[in-house]
Design a protein around this motif. Structure first.
Motif, PDB file in Angstrom:
ATOM      1  N   ILE A   1     -51.696  24.560  14.437  1.00  0.00           N
ATOM      2  CA  ILE A   1     -52.355  23.391  15.003  1.00  0.00           C
ATOM      3  C   ILE A   1     -53.313  22.756  13.999  1.00  0.00           C
ATOM      4  CG2 ILE A   1     -54.283  24.617  16.101  1.00  0.00           C
ATOM      5  CD1 ILE A   1     -52.254  21.809  17.735  1.00  0.00           C
ATOM      6  N   ARG A   2     -53.908  23.547  13.121  1.00  0.00           N
ATOM      7  CA  ARG A   2     -54.819  22.988  12.115  1.00  0.00           C
ATOM      8  C   ARG A   2     -54.083  22.049  11.167  1.00  0.00           C
ATOM      9  NH1 ARG A   2     -59.706  26.329  11.336  1.00  0.00           N
ATOM     10  NH2 ARG A   2     -59.674  27.868  12.992  1.00  0.00           N
ATOM     11  N   THR A   3     -52.911  22.462  10.736  1.00  0.00           N
ATOM     12  CA  THR A   3     -52.107  21.632   9.849  1.00  0.00           C
ATOM     13  C   THR A   3     -51.675  20.360  10.563  1.00  0.00           C
ATOM     14  OG1 THR A   3     -51.313  23.620   8.724  1.00  0.00           O
ATOM     15  CG2 THR A   3     -50.048  21.601   8.390  1.00  0.00           C
ATOM     16  N   ALA A   4     -51.287  20.502  11.815  1.00  0.00           N
ATOM     17  CA  ALA A   4     -50.867  19.337  12.600  1.00  0.00           C
ATOM     18  C   ALA A   4     -52.009  18.331  12.738  1.00  0.00           C
ATOM     19  CB  ALA A   4     -50.386  19.783  13.985  1.00  0.00           C
ATOM     20  N   ILE A   5     -53.196  18.820  13.061  1.00  0.00           N
ATOM     21  CA  ILE A   5     -54.359  17.936  13.212  1.00  0.00           C
ATOM     22  C   ILE A   5     -54.661  17.238  11.894  1.00  0.00           C
ATOM     23  CG2 ILE A   5     -56.872  17.923  13.542  1.00  0.00           C
ATOM     24  CD1 ILE A   5     -56.458  20.055  15.710  1.00  0.00           C
ATOM     25  N   SER A   6     -54.632  17.981  10.819  1.00  0.00           N
ATOM     26  CA  SER A   6     -54.936  17.419   9.508  1.00  0.00           C
ATOM     27  C   SER A   6     -53.965  16.303   9.136  1.00  0.00           C
ATOM     28  CB  SER A   6     -54.908  18.530   8.452  1.00  0.00           C
ATOM     29  OG  SER A   6     -55.194  18.009   7.193  1.00  0.00           O
ATOM     30  N   LYS A   7     -52.674  16.538   9.337  1.00  0.00           N
ATOM     31  CA  LYS A   7     -51.670  15.532   8.986  1.00  0.00           C
ATOM     32  C   LYS A   7     -51.782  14.293   9.872  1.00  0.00           C
ATOM     33  CE  LYS A   7     -48.384  18.535   6.784  1.00  0.00           C
ATOM     34  NZ  LYS A   7     -47.007  18.961   6.642  1.00  0.00           N
ATOM     35  N   LEU A   8     -51.999  14.502  11.157  1.00  0.00           N
ATOM     36  CA  LEU A   8     -52.156  13.363  12.067  1.00  0.00           C
ATOM     37  C   LEU A   8     -53.396  12.549  11.713  1.00  0.00           C
ATOM     38  CD1 LEU A   8     -51.271  15.012  15.490  1.00  0.00           C
ATOM     39  CD2 LEU A   8     -49.968  13.234  14.312  1.00  0.00           C
ATOM     40  N   ALA A   9     -54.476  13.232  11.400  1.00  0.00           N
ATOM     41  CA  ALA A   9     -55.721  12.538  11.055  1.00  0.00           C
ATOM     42  C   ALA A   9     -55.566  11.727   9.778  1.00  0.00           C
ATOM     43  CB  ALA A   9     -56.862  13.542  10.924  1.00  0.00           C
TER      44      ALA A   9
END
Length: 181
Positions: free
Chosen positions: A3-11
């Motif tokens: 989820i951290r990677t997902a949040i980072s990419k979306l942001a």
């Protein structure tokens, strides 16, 4: 991906599309009734606060999008996050993120336009469209993570149960579980 990677990419993608300094995505932790994110998109340090605090908390509770032109002039603004990050929020747009069942799972905030202009309804409309994709992506990511943990738990339980049959089967099952996960 986690989820951290997902949040980072979306942001990062949202930051680029909206032309803003920072995009923060806060997810809701049901167990603690908090919203959480990271100090910076690439950082490991989490920021957590009650889900009723600040503009993000307001947006989460009210399920209402906001355009804030002067963050420090808004009584809902929580300056503690700026103190933690060393960042100065001037203006922002905030949007609740919901799942397919209509439950709010988080909030996205786009902060400080790069061109120095103020946020407009066009910015909010764009964030609204991006928010639909974010919500689906984050929900799928969370569901996948739950499924992965459930699969891991089942394999571990089957491994333990096979020990009662015989030791050789147990070790074989443990090796298969290791490679399967």
């Amino acid at each position: 991906k986690d989820i951290r990677t997902a949040i980072s990419k979306l942001a990062m993608a949202t930051r680029t599309m909206l032309g803003v300094e920072i995009c923060s995505i806060f997810l809701h932790d049901e167990a603690t009734q908090e919203l959480w994110s990271f100090e910076k998109q690439e950082a490991e340090k989490e920021i957590r606060f009650p889900d009723s605090t600040g503009i993000a908390g307001y947006v989460f509770q009210a399920k209402e999008s906001l355009i804030i032109l002067d963050a420090y002039g808004d009584s809902r603004f929580n300056p503690e996050v700026d103190k933690i990050t060393g960042f100065k929020t001037e203006g922002l747009i905030a949007l609740p993120l919901g799942n397919r069942k209509g439950k709010t799972i988080g909030v996205v905030e786009a902060i400080n336009k790069l061109d120095g202009n103020q946020f407009t309804n066009d910015d909010l409309n764009l964030l609204n469209h991006l928010g639909l994709y974010m919500s689906a992506f984050l929900e799928n990511n969370m569901l996948y993570e739950k499924l992965r943990k459930t699969q891991e738990a089942i394999i571990q339980k089957l491994s333990r149960a096979s020990r009662f049959k015989d030791e050789e089967t147990f070790y074989h099952t443990v090796r298969v579980a290791h490679y399967a996960l």
